[in-house]
Write a protein that holds these residues in place. Structure first.
Motif, PDB file in Angstrom:
ATOM      1  N   ASN A  41       4.143 -17.299   2.628  1.00 41.24           N
ATOM      2  CA  ASN A  41       3.858 -15.868   2.628  1.00 41.24           C
ATOM      3  C   ASN A  41       5.014 -15.218   1.867  1.00 41.24           C
ATOM      4  O   ASN A  41       6.092 -14.999   2.440  1.00 41.24           O
TER       5      ASN A  41
ATOM      6  N   HIS B 101      -1.381 -14.274   3.725  1.00 41.09           N
ATOM      7  CA  HIS B 101      -0.997 -12.886   3.989  1.00 41.09           C
ATOM      8  C   HIS B 101      -1.602 -12.465   5.318  1.00 41.09           C
ATOM      9  O   HIS B 101      -2.804 -12.676   5.541  1.00 41.09           O
ATOM     10  N   ILE B 102      -0.788 -11.874   6.147  1.00 40.81           N
ATOM     11  CA  ILE B 102      -1.239 -11.441   7.472  1.00 40.81           C
ATOM     12  C   ILE B 102      -2.264 -10.316   7.330  1.00 40.81           C
ATOM     13  O   ILE B 102      -3.309 -10.316   7.974  1.00 40.81           O
ATOM     14  N   SER B 103      -1.939  -9.351   6.494  1.00 37.12           N
ATOM     15  CA  SER B 103      -2.832  -8.198   6.293  1.00 37.12           C
ATOM     16  C   SER B 103      -3.797  -8.491   5.142  1.00 37.12           C
ATOM     17  O   SER B 103      -3.595  -9.444   4.371  1.00 37.12           O
TER      18      SER B 103
ATOM     19  N   ALA C 102       5.403 -12.342   0.928  1.00 32.68           N
ATOM     20  CA  ALA C 102       5.561 -10.923   1.285  1.00 32.68           C
ATOM     21  C   ALA C 102       5.567 -10.071   0.019  1.00 32.68           C
ATOM     22  O   ALA C 102       4.755 -10.301  -0.877  1.00 32.68           O
ATOM     23  N   ALA C 103       6.494  -9.122  -0.109  1.00 31.75           N
ATOM     24  CA  ALA C 103       6.451  -8.203  -1.261  1.00 31.75           C
ATOM     25  C   ALA C 103       6.619  -8.922  -2.596  1.00 31.75           C
ATOM     26  O   ALA C 103       6.122  -8.443  -3.629  1.00 31.75           O
TER      27      ALA C 103
ATOM     28  N   TYR D  13       0.903  -5.456  11.065  1.00 29.03           N
ATOM     29  CA  TYR D  13       1.269  -6.881  11.141  1.00 29.03           C
ATOM     30  C   TYR D  13       1.215  -7.462  12.549  1.00 29.03           C
ATOM     31  O   TYR D  13       1.426  -8.666  12.717  1.00 29.03           O
TER      32      TYR D  13
ATOM     33  N   ARG E 190      -0.749  -3.861  -4.153  1.00 35.97           N
ATOM     34  CA  ARG E 190      -0.772  -5.109  -3.371  1.00 35.97           C
ATOM     35  C   ARG E 190      -1.929  -6.019  -3.767  1.00 35.97           C
ATOM     36  O   ARG E 190      -2.063  -7.134  -3.275  1.00 35.97           O
TER      37      ARG E 190
ATOM     38  N   HIS F  96       3.733  -9.704  -5.202  1.00 40.47           N
ATOM     39  CA  HIS F  96       3.231  -8.762  -6.202  1.00 40.47           C
ATOM     40  C   HIS F  96       4.189  -8.549  -7.368  1.00 40.47           C
ATOM     41  O   HIS F  96       3.878  -7.784  -8.283  1.00 40.47           O
TER      42      HIS F  96
ATOM     43  N   ILE G 220      -4.541  -7.748   1.857  1.00 41.29           N
ATOM     44  CA  ILE G 220      -3.902  -7.078   0.713  1.00 41.29           C
ATOM     45  C   ILE G 220      -4.941  -6.449  -0.229  1.00 41.29           C
ATOM     46  O   ILE G 220      -4.608  -5.545  -0.986  1.00 41.29           O
TER      47      ILE G 220
ATOM     48  N   ARG H 183       7.980  -4.823  13.007  1.00 42.29           N
ATOM     49  CA  ARG H 183       7.730  -4.200  11.709  1.00 42.29           C
ATOM     50  C   ARG H 183       6.274  -3.722  11.628  1.00 42.29           C
ATOM     51  O   ARG H 183       5.344  -4.544  11.651  1.00 42.29           O
TER      52      ARG H 183
HETATM   53  C1  DQA Z   1       2.191  -9.406   3.340  1.00 42.03           C
HETATM   54  C2  DQA Z   1       1.551  -8.357   2.431  1.00 42.03           C
HETATM   55  C3  DQA Z   1       2.526  -7.839   1.401  1.00 42.03           C
HETATM   56  O1  DQA Z   1       1.908  -6.872   0.561  1.00 42.03           O
HETATM   57  C4  DQA Z   1       3.710  -7.198   2.083  1.00 42.03           C
HETATM   58  O2  DQA Z   1       4.663  -6.783   1.122  1.00 42.03           O
HETATM   59  C5  DQA Z   1       4.326  -8.068   3.114  1.00 42.03           C
HETATM   60  C6  DQA Z   1       3.469  -8.886   3.958  1.00 42.03           C
HETATM   61  C7  DQA Z   1       1.262  -9.832   4.490  1.00 42.03           C
HETATM   62  O3  DQA Z   1       1.554 -10.850   5.115  1.00 42.03           O
HETATM   63  O4  DQA Z   1       0.264  -9.155   4.771  1.00 42.03           O
HETATM   64  O5  DQA Z   1       5.538  -8.022   3.320  1.00 42.03           O
HETATM   65  O6  DQA Z   1       2.475 -10.560   2.557  1.00 42.03           O
END
Ligand code: DQA
Length: 143
Positions: free
Chosen positions: A74, A100-102, A76-77, A23, A111, A80, A104, A18
């Motif tokens: 985590n 969060h990996i990234s 993820a979406a 990521y 985000r 938010h 945000i 993905r």
């Molecule tokens: C995430 C960041 C979120 O904004 C995104 O929707 C994800 C992954 C991250 O790990 O960076 O699915 O949580």
């Protein structure tokens, strides 16, 4: 042995393929294997779960009450959007670490707000998948 729940939300089942430019190439299976191994090193059992469904994540957080010493999540979406996940975490008595990996905070405006941050004892953001290990060490230090 104390148990830590490692929860991953939607689309993280596809980690590795993905959007690897955001990521990375590590798969969820790699992340979970490393988390379990680090848990053993730190003296805790890490229980790993992932779902694409908000209600399933809420159910698992509810079930963690009285069973798990802490939660690393985590969302993820759902980070938010989900007041339901925040409400479930607010009923959990142990420490909660958000990961969060990234980063945000440097991505799209939508985000930059996290409902889970209202409850999380700490947030690990933008450290790539290494963030899971950082979160695990942090939560074990709080037990
Ligand atoms: C995430 C960041 C979120 O904004 C995104 O929707 C994800 C992954 C991250 O790990 O960076 O699915 O949580």
């Amino acid at each position: 042995m104390k148990k830590i729940l490692l929860l991953n939300g939607p689309n993280l089942n596809l980690l590795g393929t993905r959007q690897p430019e955001i990521y990375g190439h590590t798969t969820l299976a790699d992340v979970e294997r490393d988390a379990v191994a680090l848990g053993t090193e730190l003296g805790v059992e890490v229980v790993c779960k992932q779902s694409n469904y908000e209600g399933q994540l809420v159910d698992w957080i509810q079930e963690a009450r009285g069973q798990m010493a802490g939660i690393v999540i985590n969302p993820a979406a759902y980070t938010h959007t989900s007041v339901a996940i925040l409400d479930a975490l607010n009923m959990f008595e142990g420490p909660v670490i958000e990961i969060h990996i990234s980063d945000i905070h440097t991505r799209e405006a939508f985000r930059q707000h996290s409902y889970v941050s209202y409850r999380a004892d700490a947030s690990v953001i933008g450290q790539g998948v290494d963030g899971y290990g950082i979160a695990l060490r942090d939560i074990v230090g709080r037990l």
